[in-house]
Scaffold this active site. Structure first.
Site, PDB file in Angstrom:
ATOM      1  N   SER A 502       0.793  -1.211   0.000  1.00  0.00           N
ATOM      2  CA  SER A 502       0.000   0.000   0.000  1.00  0.00           C
ATOM      3  C   SER A 502       0.833   1.273   0.000  1.00  0.00           C
ATOM      4  O   SER A 502       1.428   1.617  -1.003  1.00  0.00           O
ATOM      5  CB  SER A 502      -0.945  -0.051   1.204  1.00  0.00           C
ATOM      6  N   ASP A 513       9.728   5.852 -10.458  1.00  0.00           N
ATOM      7  CA  ASP A 513       9.265   6.581 -11.644  1.00  0.00           C
ATOM      8  C   ASP A 513      10.046   7.876 -11.872  1.00  0.00           C
ATOM      9  O   ASP A 513      10.297   8.263 -13.020  1.00  0.00           O
ATOM     10  CB  ASP A 513       7.770   6.890 -11.526  1.00  0.00           C
ATOM     11  N   LYS A 527      -1.196  -4.049  -3.204  1.00  0.00           N
ATOM     12  CA  LYS A 527      -2.415  -3.504  -2.613  1.00  0.00           C
ATOM     13  C   LYS A 527      -2.544  -2.061  -3.074  1.00  0.00           C
ATOM     14  O   LYS A 527      -1.942  -1.161  -2.506  1.00  0.00           O
ATOM     15  CB  LYS A 527      -2.334  -3.622  -1.091  1.00  0.00           C
TER      16      LYS A 527
END
Length: 728
Positions: A502, A513, A527
């Site tokens: 999560s 990224d 998740k």
């Protein structure tokens, strides 16, 4: 009906109750309600509230209709009897015929009668099993049979007849006796080793001295379980069916009965109201609950009357009569002993190996206790890059969760949060002129979305951090808008594993990224949903999935997780707890990319080189070789496969597993210049003594386990290798 959302949570799963530190409690229904099955007005209202939330508020926009009610009923059967060994197929057919078409409508009306009748049938079948087991275990049992048994029956059909069912029960009980017999053989060998070489215990009382037969031990264990079944409260029955309803929508929508609700707050806030002890089942006799450690400054420690190793015999809350808790589970003991700050609790305790007459009765006043050990920790390690003689100073941040004390923040008090603690830790590490930073997110279950956004702002200049989509298709972008400020701008590597979930995945994905640093380890949980915590229910609280989050590149972390740039040994290989293994998990998808400016870039050639270099090191590092070997050994045990009921064959198999494990451990010790263990018994004695020794230390005082520290060191070396490849 509207429930007020109080916080957005990004945790991996429901939190367990098993005692960590005693905390605040609520009064629950008395055990007698379990047989009366008369729902209270509050329980009926709570049921209507949860049903309405699912019908109108879940991300999936699926109505809580007849078809969904049938799925909830199936889930309820499976949660009560996950191994398909208690309910007969005729039970399922009968109860489905009776309630399948009306189950959802009943819950929407607050009618718990159907679920209560089903639970009553479950209790009946459970007691039939316990009674059968008691009769079977009082007879002579053949441990040299020619048949076998499969332990994991989750996907197997339910039994059609009671005779077929009892045949399985007999086989399953026989295997338990075989396993206990083999375990006792090991325990007695270890006890004898301790007697001959007491120095191996490192001062701990490790001699079990078990004189009960395996059948007596199993009978006692089953008796405890049967008594626990009788003490189940109506709140817990309601929790079971409402959780079945929420989990039918997705794995992270949950209902928490009052006791569970408090535990979730404890895990999120790191602040407790209790007496300040940690407990566990007593290793020599699980009928007893043992106090392992005292929290400094807590009521128990301040009293001077409670000691580590004390066994809890009885508890009385708020001036009530002492209640015997021998044979109770740790969850039940925790629930009984918790209470509000400023209230009293009485505990009756004694030291092991002392008579009951020596027990001490102590009155303690509950107070607020901060879990200091549970937050962010920092340190500096020294790592020498390959091909260099110049050591580098590497900062290490260990982040156990993305915690936030919501209650204290709302009330305007000073509060703890992961971003505040991380900011303070980074300030200290910057003063120490570190050459790079390792952020360790292994086993981090997640937490607050606001906190992970603030955390990322400490590392990233500016731009989008994560995208959140609601069930209407609206997308919100969390931004770092501090004008390019970075508290830490140096080299960075993030460690993740399969248990990183999560909020951890949001952090790792953004670092990856932006090219801000490398992500190493193994693919994360996957998740990728956000839950609203609802704490205005009549009883307990709930989390409801209402949003889904996406990387700034547009891809969700849901199901797929974050794939690391460099793979390290996966210590959870074969374990089935990621999102990809869950029932009713939501699907992976994509949305539009949020415009952003990468801060760096690791080319495919660079990543290939780093992977190759790391793989070479892992194949010769004694810790990684050891962990990789353990993965192969674990593959020898599979509950989905048939297990022989011949003790001689089981003993031979166990010896093979023990020998391979001992060989792996001794290969590691030899490579590190340590003396190999002479036998499996000596190895187990050392492991047991180390566990006892570490269990009595505070978390931040425990030396790092070498097999865990190997990941930190390797992550640092990968980061230093990447830095060299970037240089002209």
């Amino acid at each position: 009906m509207r429930s007020k959302p109080t916080q957005l949570v990004l945790s991996a799963a429901a939190f367990g109750v098993a005692g960590i530190v005693f905390t605040h409690s609520y009064t629950s229904a008395v055990a007698a309600d379990q047989t009366a099955f008369v729902a209270t007005p509050e329980q009926r209202l709570t049921t209507r509230q949860v049903a309405a939330l699912l019908d109108r508020g879940h991300y999936s926009n699926r109505r809580f209709d007849e078809a969904m009610g049938q799925k909830v009923l199936d889930m309820y059967f499976n949660r009560l009897d996950p191994n398909h060994t208690l309910f007969l197929q005729s039970d399922i057919d009968e109860l489905t015929e009776k309630y399948g078409s009306t189950f959802a409508n009943r819950l929407k009306k607050g009618d718990l009668s159907a679920s209560q009748e089903i639970f009553k049938r479950y209790t009946q079948r459970s007691n039939e099993y316990y009674n059968f087991a008691k009769q079977f275990l009082t007879k002579d049992i053949n441990l040299y049979r020619n048949d076998s048994v499969v332990l994991d029956r989750e996907d197997a059909p339910r039994f059609k007849t009671a005779a077929e069912q009892k045949t399985y029960w007999e086989r399953q009980l026989t295997l338990q006796v075989i396993n206990l017999t083999l375990g006792q053989e090991e325990d007695k060998a270890r006890d004898e080793l301790y007697r001959q070489h007491p120095e191996l215990t490192k001062g701990n009382d490790l001699i079990l001295g078990e004189d009960r037969s395996p059948q007596e031990i199993l009978l006692n264990r089953l008796q405890r379980q049967q008594e626990q079944l009788e003490r189940i409260t109506s709140d817990e029955i309601m929790e079971s069916v409402l959780n079945s309803a929420t989990l039918t929508y997705d794995p992270h929508s949950n209902y928490y009965a009052p006791v569970q609700s408090v535990e979730m707050q404890v895990q999120s806030n790191l602040q407790l109201e209790g007496i300040g002890v940690s407990i566990r089942p007593y290793r020599k006799n699980p009928d007893y609950t043992q106090i392992v450690t005292l929290v400094d400054g807590g009521p128990a420690a301040k009293s001077g009357k409670v000691q580590p190793n004390d066994l809890i015999l009885a508890v009385a809350k708020d001036g009530e009569v002492l209640q015997d808790v021998v044979g109770w589970s740790t969850r039940e003991v925790v629930a009984l002993i918790r209470g509000k700050r400023g209230t009293d609790v009485t505990v009756k305790v004694k030291q092991p190996n002392s008579p009951d007459a020596a027990a001490r009765t102590i009155v303690l006043t509950r107070d607020v206790i901060e879990q200091e050990d549970a937050g962010v920790s920092q340190r500096v390690i020294t790592v020498t890059p390959d091909g260099s003689s110049q050591p580098k100073r590497i900062g290490v941040l260990e982040i156990p969760s993305f915690y936030l004390n919501y209650r204290a923040r709302r009330s305007g008090q000073n509060y703890r949060s992961v971003s505040i603690d991380t900011q303070n830790a980074l300030t200290e590490l910057n003063k120490q002129n570190i050459d790079g930073l390792v952020v360790d997110l292994r086993n981090n279950p997640g937490g607050s979305l606001d906190e992970v956004a603030k955390m990322l702002g400490l590392f990233i200049k500016e731009g989008p951090l994560v995208q959140i989509r609601d069930n209407r298709g609206n997308v919100q972008v969390y931004q770092d808008e501090d004008g390019g400020k970075q508290l830490y701008s140096g080299d960075l590597v993030v460690i993740v594993n399969k248990a990183s979930a999560s909020a951890s995945e949001i952090f790792a994905a953004a670092v990856q990224d932006y090219g801000r640093g490398l992500v190493v380890g193994s693919t994360t949980t996957g998740k990728g949903t956000a839950q609203v915590q609802l704490d205005s229910l009549a009883l307990g609280s709930a989390t409801l999935t209402q949003r889904k989050f996406y990387r700034i590149t547009g891809g969700s972390t849901q199901n797929k997780g974050v794939v690391p740039d460099i793979e390290l040994v996966n210590i959870y290989q074969g374990a089935e707890f990621s999102e990809r293994d869950q029932k009713n998990a939501m699907a992976w998808d994509t949305i539009k990319t949020s415009p952003y400016k990468p801060e760096g870039r690791f080319t495919s050639n660079t990543l290939a080189t780093l992977n190759q270099q790391s793989k070479i090191r892992q194949t010769i590092n004694p810790q990684f070789v050891y962990l990789d070997t353990l993965n192969k050994i674990r593959d020898m045990e599979d509950d989905k496969k048939s297990v022989t009921l011949n003790i001689a064959e089981r003993r031979a198999h166990q010896k093979q597993v023990e020998l391979r494990t001992l060989d792996a451990e001794n290969a590691r010790r030899t490579a590190l210049g340590k003396k190999p263990y002479a036998s499996w018994t000596e190895h187990q004695a050392a492991v047991e003594a180390l566990f006892e020794e570490r269990s009595r230390m505070k978390t931040d005082e425990r030396p790092k386990l070498p097999e865990s520290e190997a990941f930190v060191i390797e992550a640092a070396k990968i980061m230093l290798d990447a830095n060299k490849l970037k240089q002209p």
